[in-house]
Each structure stands twice: as structure tokens, then as C-alpha cells.
Write an enzyme that holds these catalytic residues in place. Sequence first.
Site, mmCIF file in Angstrom:
data_model
loop_
_atom_site.group_PDB
_atom_site.id
_atom_site.type_symbol
_atom_site.label_atom_id
_atom_site.label_comp_id
_atom_site.label_asym_id
_atom_site.label_seq_id
_atom_site.Cartn_x
_atom_site.Cartn_y
_atom_site.Cartn_z
ATOM 1 N N LYS A 115 -74.825 14.847 7.149
ATOM 2 C CA LYS A 115 -74.670 16.321 7.410
ATOM 3 C C LYS A 115 -75.227 16.952 6.041
ATOM 4 O O LYS A 115 -76.247 17.376 5.483
ATOM 5 C CB LYS A 115 -72.732 16.455 7.318
ATOM 6 C CG LYS A 115 -72.963 16.966 8.463
ATOM 7 C CD LYS A 115 -71.291 17.425 8.325
ATOM 8 C CE LYS A 115 -70.481 16.875 9.714
ATOM 9 N NZ LYS A 115 -68.977 17.522 9.749
ATOM 10 N N GLN B 194 -64.191 18.757 6.136
ATOM 11 C CA GLN B 194 -64.542 17.556 7.348
ATOM 12 C C GLN B 194 -63.272 16.632 7.794
ATOM 13 O O GLN B 194 -61.724 16.919 6.524
ATOM 14 C CB GLN B 194 -64.864 15.546 6.193
ATOM 15 C CG GLN B 194 -65.405 14.984 7.203
ATOM 16 C CD GLN B 194 -66.485 15.812 8.211
ATOM 17 O OE1 GLN B 194 -67.341 15.981 7.958
ATOM 18 N NE2 GLN B 194 -66.196 14.989 9.346
ATOM 19 N N ASP C 90 -68.518 25.793 10.510
ATOM 20 C CA ASP C 90 -68.063 24.911 11.139
ATOM 21 C C ASP C 90 -66.937 25.620 12.987
ATOM 22 O O ASP C 90 -66.947 25.289 13.971
ATOM 23 C CB ASP C 90 -66.604 24.271 10.994
ATOM 24 C CG ASP C 90 -66.814 22.519 10.518
ATOM 25 O OD1 ASP C 90 -67.796 21.991 11.792
ATOM 26 O OD2 ASP C 90 -65.757 22.238 10.007
HETATM 27 N N1 GUN Z 1 -64.774 15.668 11.648
HETATM 28 C C1 GUN Z 1 -65.205 15.421 13.507
HETATM 29 N N2 GUN Z 1 -66.249 16.018 13.505
HETATM 30 C C2 GUN Z 1 -66.086 17.516 12.901
HETATM 31 C C3 GUN Z 1 -66.302 18.367 13.026
HETATM 32 O O1 GUN Z 1 -67.664 18.808 13.646
HETATM 33 N N3 GUN Z 1 -66.181 19.324 11.444
HETATM 34 C C4 GUN Z 1 -65.238 18.941 10.415
HETATM 35 N N4 GUN Z 1 -65.591 19.445 10.137
HETATM 36 N N5 GUN Z 1 -64.884 17.585 10.709
HETATM 37 C C5 GUN Z 1 -65.021 16.704 11.963
#
Ligand code: GUN
Length: 299
Positions: free
Chosen positions: A55, A99, A122
Site C-alpha cells: 500500500k 491494518q 477503508d
Molecule cells: N486486512 C485485510 N484486508 C484489509 C483491508 O481491506 N483493510 C484493512 N485496514 N485491513 C485489512
Amino acid sequence: MSTGTRIDGKAKAADLSARITEETRALRESTGIVPGLSVVIVGEDPASQVYVRNKQRTAAACGFNSVQHSLEASASEAEILALIESLNNDASVHGILVQLPLPKHLDEQRITQSILPAKDVDGFHYINIGKLTAGATGDAFVPCTPAGCMLMIEDQLGPDLSGKNAVVVGRSNIVGKPMASLLLAANATVTIAHSRTADLPGLCRGADIVVAAVGRPNMIKGDWIKPGAVVIDVGINRIETSVDGEKKSKLTGDVDYESAIANASAITPVPGGVGPMTIVMLMANTLRSAKFAAGVEAS
Ligand code: GUN
């Protein structure tokens, strides 16, 4: 024998990323605003470390200001909530992402709900979930994985899914439920299946669209797929294999790709399907948030 199209999520994500990079440059030149993304990671979960690194790398490539906040696995909830409050109040931050999963001692809901809805790139805040469910997505953030899946489905079937049966396998808040809302908004007839569903193979066989998000490697077999269906595989499972007697680990989806592609009209591979699209949708959401902050019409 292989009859279906392999959907190249990596190539599509690269196209979108190039567009986002260009729009970011234009925004910066016209307003001086640079999209700011803050990524909070707590602890050392190896998969999360990889996701966050990807990311960060993509955000930098798009021309964003991207800052990672790495906290010890023992970090207290108060410490994390204080960090989020400071990011909520920082005008240079347009997107905040924590995350998941978080270490067990932390309340995931309390933490994700403390992010301002306007910075919740998100799409996990109840305000954004509510707007998606109500079909009021004008100023909402849609969760990245389902948003990316939807773009790939539209590429295959167009924006209007009237008359199509869609089965979403998995009922998570991150993927299954928002995916169902998006499909419904596009006029599909939607069923959400899960671990308690009776006759999952039979249900899938009636589907024109199958979205698999269960986290069980190769669970969905080729003979569950209706001829001509579009199959989107959200699963990212690490499995052990043996190559020439040597143990190796590899990524595999929730769908048994080799048998499913024989029936599907199109299918996403793992890796190289949904994963790259999820990351680029996070960038799209962050750019959109920066445009809202700048008072610029967001697409
Ligand atoms: N963990 C697995 N997928 C995601 C996501 O799309 N966003 C976040 N913040 N954590 C995750």
C-alpha cells in the site's frame, strides 16, 4: 482445456494507478493539495507487513504523501485512539487506515469507528456502511476489495446486472456484505452464502456471478460453476506444496482455478486478480477524499 478468460487484475490496476497518478498531479498543480494517506500497523503480523508495504509503495508511486505509523504489538487502545485523533485533526491527512487484524487485546470496532467517516478510506465506518447499504454513495467510501471486484464484474457484464443471479460466498463486513450491497445496487439478484448454507454447490451452479470470499483454499470446484459465469476469487490463502520433493509455500484462492476456468466465461487468478485492484481502490478513495477536502468535484 481452458475456455474462460483470465481477468488480469494486475494490468487493470496499473491502468487505474496511471490515471490516479495523473489526477494527483493535476490536483497538486491546481490547488497545491497532495493526497495524504496515514497507515497504522500494530504488531508484526507478516501478512499485514507485506500488505502495508505494498500500500505504501503504491501510494508513493501515485504521488501521495504516505506515512506509516508502526506500533508495538503491546500498544494500548488509548495510545492508538490518541494517534487516530491526531490524524483526524490533521488537515494534510485525507485517508486513515488501520491494518486489520489487530492484536487480540484491542477492540477492533472501537478503533475503526474512531476514524472520521470523511477520512475512512477503508469504508469500515458505520456511516459509510450505512450509506452504501442505502445506495447513497455520493460522498461515501466503499470498501476497497468489493469496489475493485465490482469494476472487474462491470468489465465483463456491463454496469446493469438486471436478471443476473449473483452468489457471494462469505458474509464478512470487509468483503461479503458490502459486495452484496454493490451487486444489489447494480440490479443483480443476490444471495449471500456462508458456512451454514445448505447445498452450496447447487446454489453456486445457479449463479451468473460467483464472488468467493471465504478463506478456504480451492474450496469452490469447477463443476459448481455454471457455464459462462463470471468468477471473482477474493481468497488469498498460503498453502504448502512440494516441488521436486522440496517444500514451498504458494498463494492460492478460494476457487479451484484450473477446473473453474473450463466452465467460467471469465475468472480472476490468485495472485494477480483481486489483490492489486484492492490496493488501487484504496488510492482512488484517498484521492477522492483529497478532492472533497479541496472542494474539487470528485469522480
Ligand atoms: N486486512 C485485510 N484486508 C484489509 C483491508 O481491506 N483493510 C484493512 N485496514 N485491513 C485489512
